[in-house]
Design a protein around this motif. Structure first.
Motif, PDB file in Angstrom:
ATOM      1  N   GLY A  38       0.796  -1.191  -0.053  1.00  0.00           N
ATOM      2  CA  GLY A  38       0.190   0.090  -0.104  1.00  0.00           C
ATOM      3  C   GLY A  38       0.770   1.359   0.112  1.00  0.00           C
ATOM      4  N   GLY A  39       2.116   1.026  -0.133  1.00  0.00           N
ATOM      5  CA  GLY A  39       2.469   1.722  -0.477  1.00  0.00           C
ATOM      6  C   GLY A  39       3.094   3.061   0.649  1.00  0.00           C
ATOM      7  N   GLY A  40       2.968   2.215   1.697  1.00  0.00           N
ATOM      8  CA  GLY A  40       3.232   2.841   3.651  1.00  0.00           C
ATOM      9  C   GLY A  40       1.978   3.488   3.640  1.00  0.00           C
ATOM     10  N   ASN A  41       0.658   3.553   2.607  1.00  0.00           N
ATOM     11  CA  ASN A  41      -0.109   4.386   3.381  1.00  0.00           C
ATOM     12  C   ASN A  41      -1.060   3.450   4.181  1.00  0.00           C
ATOM     13  N   PRO A  42      -2.223   3.681   5.155  1.00  0.00           N
ATOM     14  CA  PRO A  42      -2.458   2.698   5.928  1.00  0.00           C
ATOM     15  C   PRO A  42      -3.082   1.774   4.934  1.00  0.00           C
ATOM     16  N   LEU A  43      -2.607   0.990   5.029  1.00  0.00           N
ATOM     17  CA  LEU A  43      -3.615  -0.505   4.426  1.00  0.00           C
ATOM     18  C   LEU A  43      -5.058  -0.685   4.394  1.00  0.00           C
ATOM     19  N   ASN A  44      -5.729  -0.931   5.999  1.00  0.00           N
ATOM     20  CA  ASN A  44      -6.770  -1.173   6.008  1.00  0.00           C
ATOM     21  C   ASN A  44      -7.733   0.560   5.241  1.00  0.00           C
ATOM     22  N   ILE A  45      -6.890   1.267   4.387  1.00  0.00           N
ATOM     23  CA  ILE A  45      -8.246   2.036   4.589  1.00  0.00           C
ATOM     24  C   ILE A  45      -7.624   2.158   2.598  1.00  0.00           C
ATOM     25  N   VAL A  46      -6.612   1.959   2.134  1.00  0.00           N
ATOM     26  CA  VAL A  46      -6.102   1.921   1.168  1.00  0.00           C
ATOM     27  C   VAL A  46      -7.385   0.480   0.383  1.00  0.00           C
ATOM     28  N   LEU A  47      -7.211  -0.392   0.677  1.00  0.00           N
ATOM     29  CA  LEU A  47      -8.463  -1.871   0.458  1.00  0.00           C
ATOM     30  C   LEU A  47      -9.883  -1.545   0.577  1.00  0.00           C
ATOM     31  N   ASN A  48      -9.931  -0.786   1.785  1.00  0.00           N
ATOM     32  CA  ASN A  48     -10.819  -0.278   2.566  1.00  0.00           C
ATOM     33  C   ASN A  48     -11.654  -1.808   2.881  1.00  0.00           C
ATOM     34  N   ALA A  49     -11.068  -2.596   3.349  1.00  0.00           N
ATOM     35  CA  ALA A  49     -10.764  -3.427   4.494  1.00  0.00           C
ATOM     36  C   ALA A  49     -11.866  -3.785   5.584  1.00  0.00           C
ATOM     37  N   GLY A  50     -12.830  -5.203   5.599  1.00  0.00           N
ATOM     38  CA  GLY A  50     -13.414  -5.188   7.148  1.00  0.00           C
ATOM     39  C   GLY A  50     -14.337  -4.248   7.613  1.00  0.00           C
ATOM     40  N   SER A  51     -15.084  -4.622   8.657  1.00  0.00           N
ATOM     41  CA  SER A  51     -16.707  -4.700   8.765  1.00  0.00           C
ATOM     42  C   SER A  51     -16.901  -3.519   9.032  1.00  0.00           C
ATOM     43  N   PRO A  52     -18.126  -2.661   8.835  1.00  0.00           N
ATOM     44  CA  PRO A  52     -18.264  -1.119   8.700  1.00  0.00           C
ATOM     45  C   PRO A  52     -18.979  -0.803   9.620  1.00  0.00           C
ATOM     46  N   GLU A  53     -19.095  -1.882  10.548  1.00  0.00           N
ATOM     47  CA  GLU A  53     -19.750  -1.788  11.821  1.00  0.00           C
ATOM     48  C   GLU A  53     -18.902  -0.729  12.594  1.00  0.00           C
ATOM     49  N   PRO A  54     -17.438  -0.886  13.117  1.00  0.00           N
ATOM     50  CA  PRO A  54     -17.209   0.627  13.640  1.00  0.00           C
ATOM     51  C   PRO A  54     -17.502   2.127  13.290  1.00  0.00           C
ATOM     52  N   VAL A  55     -16.998   1.940  12.222  1.00  0.00           N
ATOM     53  CA  VAL A  55     -17.372   2.866  11.383  1.00  0.00           C
ATOM     54  C   VAL A  55     -18.652   3.879  11.856  1.00  0.00           C
ATOM     55  N   LEU A  56     -19.620   2.978  11.733  1.00  0.00           N
ATOM     56  CA  LEU A  56     -20.967   2.797  11.353  1.00  0.00           C
ATOM     57  C   LEU A  56     -21.176   3.859  12.636  1.00  0.00           C
ATOM     58  N   LEU A  57     -20.716   2.933  13.735  1.00  0.00           N
ATOM     59  CA  LEU A  57     -21.113   3.212  14.762  1.00  0.00           C
ATOM     60  C   LEU A  57     -20.613   4.826  15.124  1.00  0.00           C
ATOM     61  N   HIS A  58     -19.836   4.950  14.766  1.00  0.00           N
ATOM     62  CA  HIS A  58     -19.307   6.198  15.092  1.00  0.00           C
ATOM     63  C   HIS A  58     -19.791   7.218  14.521  1.00  0.00           C
ATOM     64  N   PHE A  59     -20.074   7.238  13.094  1.00  0.00           N
ATOM     65  CA  PHE A  59     -21.379   8.024  12.019  1.00  0.00           C
ATOM     66  C   PHE A  59     -22.826   7.865  13.048  1.00  0.00           C
ATOM     67  N   ALA A  60     -23.279   6.708  13.443  1.00  0.00           N
ATOM     68  CA  ALA A  60     -24.494   7.360  14.637  1.00  0.00           C
ATOM     69  C   ALA A  60     -24.306   8.047  15.340  1.00  0.00           C
ATOM     70  N   LEU A  61     -22.402   8.400  16.000  1.00  0.00           N
ATOM     71  CA  LEU A  61     -22.990   9.303  17.362  1.00  0.00           C
ATOM     72  C   LEU A  61     -23.402  10.442  16.704  1.00  0.00           C
ATOM     73  N   LEU A  62     -22.411  10.271  15.472  1.00  0.00           N
ATOM     74  CA  LEU A  62     -22.348  12.058  14.231  1.00  0.00           C
ATOM     75  C   LEU A  62     -23.794  12.545  14.224  1.00  0.00           C
TER      76      LEU A  62
END
Lengths: 383, 383, 383, 383
Positions: free
Chosen positions: B321-345
């Motif tokens: 991933g060229g040293g960029n955060p690999l999970n973000i580069v590949l949009n990897a993993g479950s969306p649940e944790p981010v959605l929790l954050h968005f719900a809080l928003l």
């Protein structure tokens, strides 16, 4: 003197495999931080306390040790401390206040307390000795709650209960590590595949839950606070209601910090045999008194193991350790987490002796914790 | 319109299996908290943002969405939002300030920001629009650092980055869960039995380390802070020095939050092939620029996978991933944790609309987090 | 030729990070074990097969490759093999027997088969070519079952399915490792805290269960055989009846090896939403055909993801991958376990070429497995 | 009689929480499978043996029990068995053969043996009693090895050592579960984060390794057989050479089954303090005799804990339990796995009494194992 020899051997063996305290003792023997000072320590007189005091006294000063509780006082430790020239105030014949007053009479400049008990007696019953106190340390949650209820503290008190070390190491890796082998020792049960319900998901509950899972148990968590409940769920545990969880569990462990986290009413609804254990703060997280009163039958199966029935041919409800925190009843698990805490107490007393703390509560500085951490890593060979 | 259909299908599928957002949308459709208000949202225009905005707009009001970054903007999402009647400000032809100014021109009463960028432009370049702003929300660590550098905030800003939910769920269960399958997808490596070095043991590092261990890796941790290092050790990880750890590792992952956590000098000392991955904040935790400059050879083995040699016949240093955060580069993993954050928003914007926040920073109230937690437990079927 | 370039790049990348096959290729290029021989290989024409064949052909001889299944044939792989001078028999226009006969027509001395299909055609339809066959290899459970049904095998067949490597590595660490990320990719679900039911506790079931638990799921196991059920229980999993387990599960995975391990009748009794996945041998472990016929509603939520309802407002029953083994449908997980198996196939062909195997089945010698193990450890850097 | 009361209470408590044996006893009391038969049992006279014999004798017949080893004979158990009317042959004053001959003199039709010792004496020294023996059972690996060295067995012997239950439950979940708490009890060490080396990766080694990892240790495995070494690696453990592994380890545990798996020469090369534990078959897997002879210093730190130095100021090499299997020395862990094995012994004796076994060795039938498994699942509440 035989008992004291045994206590000394225990201290030696602990120090051999985790030489945290001896590192501190060597330093204090060199720097003598407490020269010409008097320090009073209110503590449970266990082997670990002896390991702490042996090193503290190398740093000079006069040390007076008050037994915090006659039931937790190890006679060998008392002998050992006295053999090292430490003044020990204990005795079943005295009540708590008597012990406290006899301790205070030595006129300490610094006080290390557990439960804010010695300090409570000092403030309420011994006003003449307050002025000479330059600082104190409190190590328990209960003690911190009590000191916060006091309007104006006449001296500074260092809170070492709210350290990162306690939160992340002692709470998470102390209780759970020692608890589960106790269950197997008493009952013979193999934990693997058993359904375990943890009641409470604070840091201790987290440790107890994760060590149960590591031993192969199928763990569920009951927790009232929704944020902690969601954290438990993402940490890998289903989070049923208490009633639903108890219905399914083979073993229930309370680590809630509140009385009657498991009630007799809930136990009446249980459908199959259940083992009940407390690993929390008080002795009443499980309502054992109520259970005993309501039971139609109670059989003592061995030390620390009583089986009750709430109705004829009903399920067996087995209580271990009488509802007292089982890891403490059996003195189970590695002493390392407690020794970390004690090392922090020693470094705090050293820090107090150097300066002049203003009145009021102060959380133990992070730098003192960092120093304990550095020494502990070295003691574990990961320095 | 095909891309927008696909984005809508993605939103639908996420909502099907984790119906957190639709629960909120139904409530907002009923209560209409933003009726007659204008809200500006600066965000990465991803599927998850679309999932959030679809529900927010059911609560009334005028919504203006500004693309936080042209590189993270999903064209399908832009189409989808526009089809839902949302004003979207994006475009490669505009620079960041242009987009911000175009957004601010709508005169929002409330602003949700990422990185304090839209609010920064508002404060520095658009003073006329400050007075109408009644409150704001910031969701990132970087943004909080920036807002704390501002002397007097003219309105209240809710900090949702420092929530317990983010610390305990998103950090610990978001990054690590998605990261490790990425490594296998790119390289084919089976993690079991591999030596993994985690550089940094904050909450994200803890998650990355524990998910690696769960996949069978042999994990060690490098951490400068001694308290965190000791916690890592009691959490089950040897804690060598960086040099010693790198010498032994098959895979090194940075989650330190600091630049050059792994330097070219350290890489020169590595003795065998090493895979390098960043899962932290910036793109420079591994000094990839330095590595590229110093390399005698570099082979592109596939997308996101380049192998370097620092000397002839030396070990291979493969950067994903060229040293960029690999999970973000590949949009990897479950969306649940981010959605929790968005719900809080979303709940924070609802809370802001109800009252009148005094100027300055405020941490998101625990009750809002508890509400997200309750809804999330229900969405997971553990309500 | 673009597709073949891509397939070649995939082979290269796999070989870079797990250089098991290239080690073998270098050796075969030196020893030329198949000089002047003709070898027929019936295989799924995937990237991993290409990785195997590239090395095998370095060892001399004439290689004829037959596509085992037109649906699993990768066009890029076909091009790549042909570019390497290998004879490839495939094509949608031919039926299986045609492909087999065209392959056999080359008069192979040795045959590597999958499912005993090529050998079955040889025995039943091509008696003239039997005499020249000196030995064969079969790699699947199905193939072994078929060959054991044949009265008198006219040549020796090496069974590499019943190797310790397959049992302990491929079965336990192959399927489970790749499966769980597939579920998250398709549904977005975070596994942590979810209730997962594993139906079947053979070696594959053990792997699928342990990888689920490692990802934070709460796992229970259904297994008819009481010995395996007890082993599952001591391995840490409650072992309810199928009905009870399905009632509670969020996700059910079949790895039983038998048809209709989950029936429509059982699905009618399910009380809440359930995700259904097959990771076993056939496509009918879940009775998807029956479910589809009985459903009042079916929604395609995306590729590999269909939701059914058996009654109005009833729970959703979501089937992933149409009931086919999901890890195979999505080609998920590390290729290492399959490559171990392929390396064993290669070493077996080398061993066959050296000697003269008597007729009948023989389990692959342990020494060949030991050699694969040594090479694999070296390829993983633990040699 | 006090000791016998205590032994009886232990049996009761074990039976309370894992009522496997009482289930069998109730059945045997009904069916009386051994009416009019004489059965000789050679066994270690421990609490668990008492739990077995109490139930066996409910099934009728005359039972003669021979103490397998005077050092493992529990005086309370002897009293308890005698109080139940069982003939017990023991006594320090007799040598093994005397005990065996006194037992054989009862003329048993069936014999249950440990180590093929009683049967060995029968065959070599008591030819007159051979003819009446109709069948036997052997429960240990050593015993099976011995019986296989005998040319013609005159009666049938059931091998219950090679059962799936022993392999998958007792070996994997028996030793490792009990071992690790012993280390903490003796040394106080917290396992988390410690470097542990397991020498040997058979089923016992697998269990010891996985339980260490579960307690937070960083585990590596040494294993000579390459297939097992590769399995260890995929199971999540680095597999260094013995020398490299010992250099890094804090703790080394032998489970190899061979003498001198750790030699004095290897110990000379160790660079830092090392704890040495045996959990394998013999007492000489660690060369403690050689270590003791070569040491310049040896300190007894407590029972079961001696520290040696091989050179002045060299690292400390601490041996626990004198190199004997530590879990057996301390009688540690859950009795469940052993009770499964004993239940299988009981069912085998029942099966023998029903029929007529031809001469030679026979592996215990799978159906008997299945019956134990069903009863054990019921005893664990997962029936």
């Amino acid at each position: 003197m035989e008992r004291s020899t045994e206590a000394a051997a225990d201290v030696d063996r602990i120090n051999t495999f985790f030489p945290l305290m001896p590192q501190l003792g060597m330093r204090w023997a060199r720097t003598r931080p407490w020269e010409d000072l008097t320090i009073a320590v209110n503590a449970h007189l266990t082997t670990l306390t002896a390991a702490l005091l042996r090193e503290l006294t190398l740093g000079g000063g006069s040390w007076v040790v008050c037994a915090a509780n006659v039931h937790t006082t190890d006679a060998g430790v008392v002998e050992l401390l006295r053999a090292q020239g430490i003044e020990v105030v204990h005795g079943r014949d005295r009540d708590n206040h008597d012990r406290h007053l006899a301790t205070i009479a030595h006129g300490p400049e610094f006080v290390a307390d557990v439960g804010f008990e010695l300090l409570g007696t000092l403030l309420s019953r011994s006003p003449d000795h307050i002025a000479s106190v330059k600082g104190a340390v409190e190590i328990t949650r209960t003690g911190i709650n009590r000191l916060r209820a006091i309007r104006e503290l006449p001296f500074g008190v260092v809170n070492i209960n709210d350290s990162e070390l306690k939160y992340n190491v002692e709470n998470r890796h102390g209780v759970g590590e020692g608890l589960w082998p106790c269950l197997t020792d008493i009952t013979g049960m193999h934990l693997s595949g058993r359904r375990v319900l943890i009641v409470g998901y604070g840091p201790v509950g987290q440790g107890v839950a994760s060590y149960a899972r590591a031993r192969g148990a199928s763990v569920e968590v009951v927790e009232i606070d929704p944020i902690r409940r969601l954290v438990a769920n993402y940490d890998g545990f289903p989070t049923p209601s208490a009633d639903e969880g108890l219905r399914r569990a083979d073993i229930a462990v309370t680590v809630s910090g509140v009385p009657h986290a498991i009630t007799v009413k809930q136990l009446r609804a249980v459908g199959s045999d259940l083992l009940l254990v407390n690993a929390g703060h008080g002795a009443d997280e499980i309502d054992v008194t109520g259970l005993r009163a309501a039971a139609v039958r109670g059989d003592q199966l061995g030390p620390h193991c009583v089986r009750y029935q709430l109705r004829d041919k009903g399920p067996w409800l087995t209580v271990l350790g009488g509802g007292n925190p089982l890891n403490i009843v059996l003195n189970a698990g590695s002493p390392e987490p407690v020794l970390l805490h004690f090392a922090l107490l020693g470094l705090t007393l050293e820090w107090l002796a150097k300066g002049s703390l203003p009145p009021g509560e102060v959380i133990v500085p992070r730098e003192l914790q960092a120093e304990v951490a550095r020494l502990a890593l070295s003691a574990r060979g990961h320095g």
